[in-house]
Write an enzyme that holds these catalytic residues in place. Structure first.
Site, PDB file in Angstrom:
ATOM      1  N   ASP A 316       0.862  -1.168   0.000  1.00 58.35           N
ATOM      2  CA  ASP A 316       0.000   0.000   0.000  1.00 58.35           C
ATOM      3  C   ASP A 316       0.908   1.230   0.000  1.00 58.35           C
ATOM      4  OD1 ASP A 316      -2.161   1.685  -0.025  1.00 58.35           O
ATOM      5  OD2 ASP A 316      -3.192   0.744   1.648  1.00 58.35           O
TER       6      ASP A 316
HETATM    7  C1  BGC Z   1      -4.975   3.338   0.123  1.00 53.55           C
HETATM    8  C2  BGC Z   1      -5.210   2.310  -0.945  1.00 53.55           C
HETATM    9  C3  BGC Z   1      -5.050   2.925  -2.295  1.00 53.55           C
HETATM   10  C4  BGC Z   1      -3.675   3.546  -2.390  1.00 53.55           C
HETATM   11  C5  BGC Z   1      -3.390   4.168  -3.737  1.00 53.55           C
HETATM   12  C6  BGC Z   1      -3.704   4.117  -0.092  1.00 53.55           C
HETATM   13  O1  BGC Z   1      -3.630   5.193   0.763  1.00 53.55           O
HETATM   14  O2  BGC Z   1      -4.951   2.677   1.370  1.00 53.55           O
HETATM   15  O3  BGC Z   1      -6.483   1.738  -0.798  1.00 53.55           O
HETATM   16  O4  BGC Z   1      -5.255   1.963  -3.284  1.00 53.55           O
HETATM   17  O5  BGC Z   1      -3.586   4.559  -1.423  1.00 53.55           O
HETATM   18  O6  BGC Z   1      -4.124   5.301  -3.947  1.00 53.55           O
END
Ligand code: BGC
Length: 801
Positions: A316
């Site tokens: 993530d």
């Molecule tokens: C979130 C994810 C997301 C990623 C990319 C993160 O902060 O937890 O769900 O896919 O950002 O935007």
């Protein structure tokens, strides 16, 4: 319409993948059963769909050939990913992507949203880098790209995975027209705690239901073939346990036993892997003390070894760097090493793989063979998507793909199916307030959500645009004409003046009925980093509601929210309440058609709706405890020891406001008794059923009930099958969903609903963390929700008995 994976010549494909297939097959019974019976979305659990495109020998040969030509830096480059557009988390501050691409130092970019930009970056990667490896572009396409659908929590309230699959297909078509071939969706985190803002992004609290939607979303995004120009790679996230964040505070730690992980949190991910999901995102949270983004137990042992997953594990956003905050690394190099060794292939944003991995390989701290394996995961996907053959998109066609009439119509359809009618009391005249008649003289439309287009997109709106939204206000005016709609905003979401409230009260006084559109701020108060401890209506909206209700005019409350809200006063005093979530671009038309009975509400809650924050976490599939309350509604102060020393609150009922699976419609339904065609089941037959993958395996049990439409309107009803298993090595929940099907019943008609209950319905993770069946007493309900229905019993016996 069921998506089928196209199988290549079995001979060609089987040789190299046979070990994987056999291995995976032996675990194919780990996921819970899918929909049984007549629901067209039903897919047998035993249908095992490994992603053959990710184990295609022709692709493997090309991957190996390429890896053999790569330098260590180029290999590491494939594992590096940055956001090059609107950030969705704390940034790295990098801007030198063009340079890095030319040097082969980046494998993926995301948050770029136009074909012009994706093409521009792709030209650099393909034409200027030494090995011409294309970039994989990603985005959070969560509930639509330009054609926005309801938020995922709303989609799951449809209890119709086929709608989810079709919505995901539309999203894939639109996103791919801009060059985006990877979505960070679906979110499959179980949602038991509505304080956590991200429950809006998931499909609720039940592993069976979330698994059904997991399959649907993956199929919709990835289509029949990944290399179709209109398919995008799905990413099941956030692996794993993120939804169990302590106290519902986003990014907080989680403690989940292996049993609970396997029985509840893992099955949706397993379901996604079974239908070939091409990527998985490792979560932010620490899980039993080991951060999920460095957790070899979940990422390597379970995901790779047990499930045979062959796609990409993406971290993530900066979750590799965050290993330092978690305290398992005190420097970037160690964080990179631990994430890498823990099973994370791609480093999203934190740049630590870029900074340290090549050096770590040269030092011998991580092996080049392991590096090759991670690079294989990424290249495999890029080949499978056809990026090497077709790296660019046609910029002239981009706009033509957006907002097609059939996509917009589908968005309205999904929205209509997502609404959950929570309450629709009979008024003094003897009929309920809803549906409204077209003869209504005038309607007061009140509330901050009545005419706010951007709000209807909720969180993660992707390219959704307020200009594409039809609000409730404009749809209502279209239906009734300007003169019959008295609109008064009454309040902002978080503030209100006395004058605003007074104007709303005046509008109500001058109207026959009042519709209040109240709720949360979709983009700000729901989704990521949007935990709340007070789950009531924000600002002065409760005051507005009570003031309008005090006029004595009948009130319809439409709740726009990314979670169940705590609304005890409304539930007691407001005759009609509709949960609308955030419905997407067709919010207005879908709501107006529902309000006027052109369509009847069919949605059912995919999350328990609590009475008070103190009950949270609250979910229907809980364990009984050693001291259950005899009567769940223990609101009166305990009278004597028997009432006191039980698992209860002194000041609140144990019961939720509305149970999981609950939802009314415009007619009344009567459920007959649950009937079973057997009273005993032999355990050896059930065991055989768990391993026998042929569809001709006999059905162990049939559960059925007669359902009668006792009202005057047709109904589409989601009939649910629940089980309780007792006498076993571990405690099983008081109820577990094991099937559902949707039927349509005409007024006065009785339909017999039959569930073919397969062996998996009786199986669970035992005290040795092995999935199987045990001798047990099983109670079964065919029911309209998780709190009703009549029980019937069957015994699972050893052969000898
Ligand atoms: C979130 C994810 C997301 C990623 C990319 C993160 O902060 O937890 O769900 O896919 O950002 O935007």
């Amino acid at each position: 319409m069921r998506q089928q994976y196209r199988f290549c010549s079995p001979r060609k494909i089987l040789r190299p993948v046979l070990p994987v297939l056999l291995f995976a097959l032996s675990f194919s019974l780990l996921a819970p059963p899918q929909t049984f019976g007549q629901n067209p979305a039903a897919v047998s659990l035993k249908t095992f769909h490994p992603n053959l495109e990710l184990s295609d020998p022709a692709i493997e040969a090309r991957v190996e050939e390429l890896i053999n030509k790569m330098t260590i830096e180029e290999k590491v480059g494939q594992l590096v990913q940055y956001s090059a557009g609107q950030p969705t988390g704390p940034g790295t501050g990098r801007t030198d992507y063009a340079d890095m691409l030319a040097k082969g130092e980046i494998g993926g970019l995301f948050n770029i949203v136009t074909a012009k930009e994706t093409n521009a970056f792709q030209h650099i990667a393909v034409e200027r880098s030494r090995l011409h490896i294309p970039i994989l572009f990603g985005l959070d396409v969560i509930h639509g790209f330009r054609t926005e659908f309801p938020i995922p929590l709303g989609i799951s309230a449809t209890w119709d995975p086929q709608l989810a699959e079709r919505a995901a297909r539309v999203a894939a078509r639109e996103a791919s027209a801009t060059g985006i071939r990877w979505t960070f969706s679906p979110m499959l985190d179980l949602s038991r705690d509505p304080r956590w803002g991200r429950v809006a992004e998931g499909e609720g609290e039940d592993p069976f239901l979330v698994s059904a939607f997991a399959r649907a979303f993956v199929r919709g995004y990835q289509g029949r073939r990944l290399n179709s120009a209109e398919s995008i790679l799905a990413c099941a996230k956030h692996y794993v346990g993120y939804g169990a964040a302590e106290a519902g505070r986003d990014y907080n730690s989680t403690e989940i036993s292996e049993h609970t992980l396997r029985e509840y949190y893992l099955p949706p991910f397993r379901a996604a892997v079974d239908v070939g999901v091409g990527s998985i995102m490792s979560a932010f949270n620490s899980l039993n003390g080991v951060p999920a983004s460095a957790n070899a137990f979940t990422l390597k042992k379970i995901l790779r070894q047990e499930w045979g997953f062959q796609g990409i594990v993406d971290s993530d956003w900066t979750s590799v760097g965050e290993l330092m905050n978690h305290g398992i690394a005190t420097d970037g190099a160690t964080a990179a090493r631990k994430a890498f060794q823990g099973g994370v292939d791609m480093d999203m944003v934190s740049s630590l793989y870029h900074d340290h991995l090549a050096h770590l390989v040269r030092l011998g701290a991580v092996s080049e063979a392991d590096l090759n394996e991670d690079v294989r995961h990424v290249l495999r996907v890029k080949f499978a998507l056809g990026l090497f053959e077709n790296p660019y998109v046609d910029e002239r066609k981009e706009s033509l793909a957006m907002l097609l009439p059939e996509a917009v119509a589908l968005s309205r359809d999904v929205a209509e199916h997502s609404f959950v009618l929570l309450k629709n009391d009979l008024l003094s005249k003897g009929s309920p307030l809803l549906p409204l008649s077209d003869d209504v003289k005038s309607v007061a439309l009140i509330g901050p959500l009545a005419d706010d287009a951007n709000q209807m997109l909720g969180s993660w709106g992707a390219l959704g645009n307020g200009r594409d939204v039809t609000t409730l206000h404009s749809a209502l005016v279209k239906r009734l004409g300007d003169s019959r709609v008295h609109f008064a905003k009454g309040s902002e979401i978080s503030t209100a003046t006395d004058a605003q409230i007074k104007a709303a009260v005046d509008a109500a006084k001058n109207s026959e009925v009042a519709i209040l559109a109240l709720g949360e701020n979709g983009p700000e108060m729901t989704g990521e980093a949007a935990s709340r401890t007070h789950l009531d209506l924000p600002g002065r909206q409760e005051q507005l509601l009570e003031a309008v209700a005090a006029t004595g005019k009948p009130v319809i409350l439409i709740v726009f929210s990314g979670r169940p809200l705590i609304l005890p006063w409304a539930v007691e005093h407001v005759p009609s309440i509709l949960a609308a979530w955030f419905p997407g671009i067709q919010a207005g038309p879908a709501l107006v058609r529902t309000l006027f009975g052109e369509t009847s509400p069919t949605g059912k809650l995919s999350m328990t709706w609590p009475r008070s924050v103190g009950q949270i976490p609250i979910y229907y599939n809980a364990l009984n405890t050693g001291r259950p309350t005899v009567q769940n509604d223990a609101t009166p102060f305990p009278n004597g020891h028997d009432e006191k020393f039980v698992s209860r609150y002194l000041d609140e009922s144990n019961l939720p406001q509305f149970p999981f699976g609950f939802g009314l419609t415009y007619t009344t339904l009567r459920y007959g008794a649950t009937e079973l065609n057997k009273s005993d089941l032999r355990i050896d037959w059930l065991k055989e059923g768990l391993t026998n993958t042929s569809s001709s395996a006999p059905t162990p049990l049939q559960a059925s009930a007669n359902i009668t439409n006792t009202g005057s309107r047709a109904a589409t009803e989601t009939v649910q099958l629940y089980v309780r298993i007792e006498g076993t090595s571990v405690s099983e929940p008081v109820r577990s969903l094991r099937g559902f099907q949707q039927i349509t019943i005409a007024p006065g008609e009785t339909k017999r609903v039959v569930f073919s209950v397969q062996s998996e319905a009786f199986a669970f993770w035992n005290d040795q963390n092995v999935f199987g069946v045990e001798p047990a007493r099983v109670t079964i309900w065919v029911a309209p929700d998780s709190a009703s229905g009549t029980p019937a019993q069957v015994e699972i016996r050893n052969k000898a008995n």
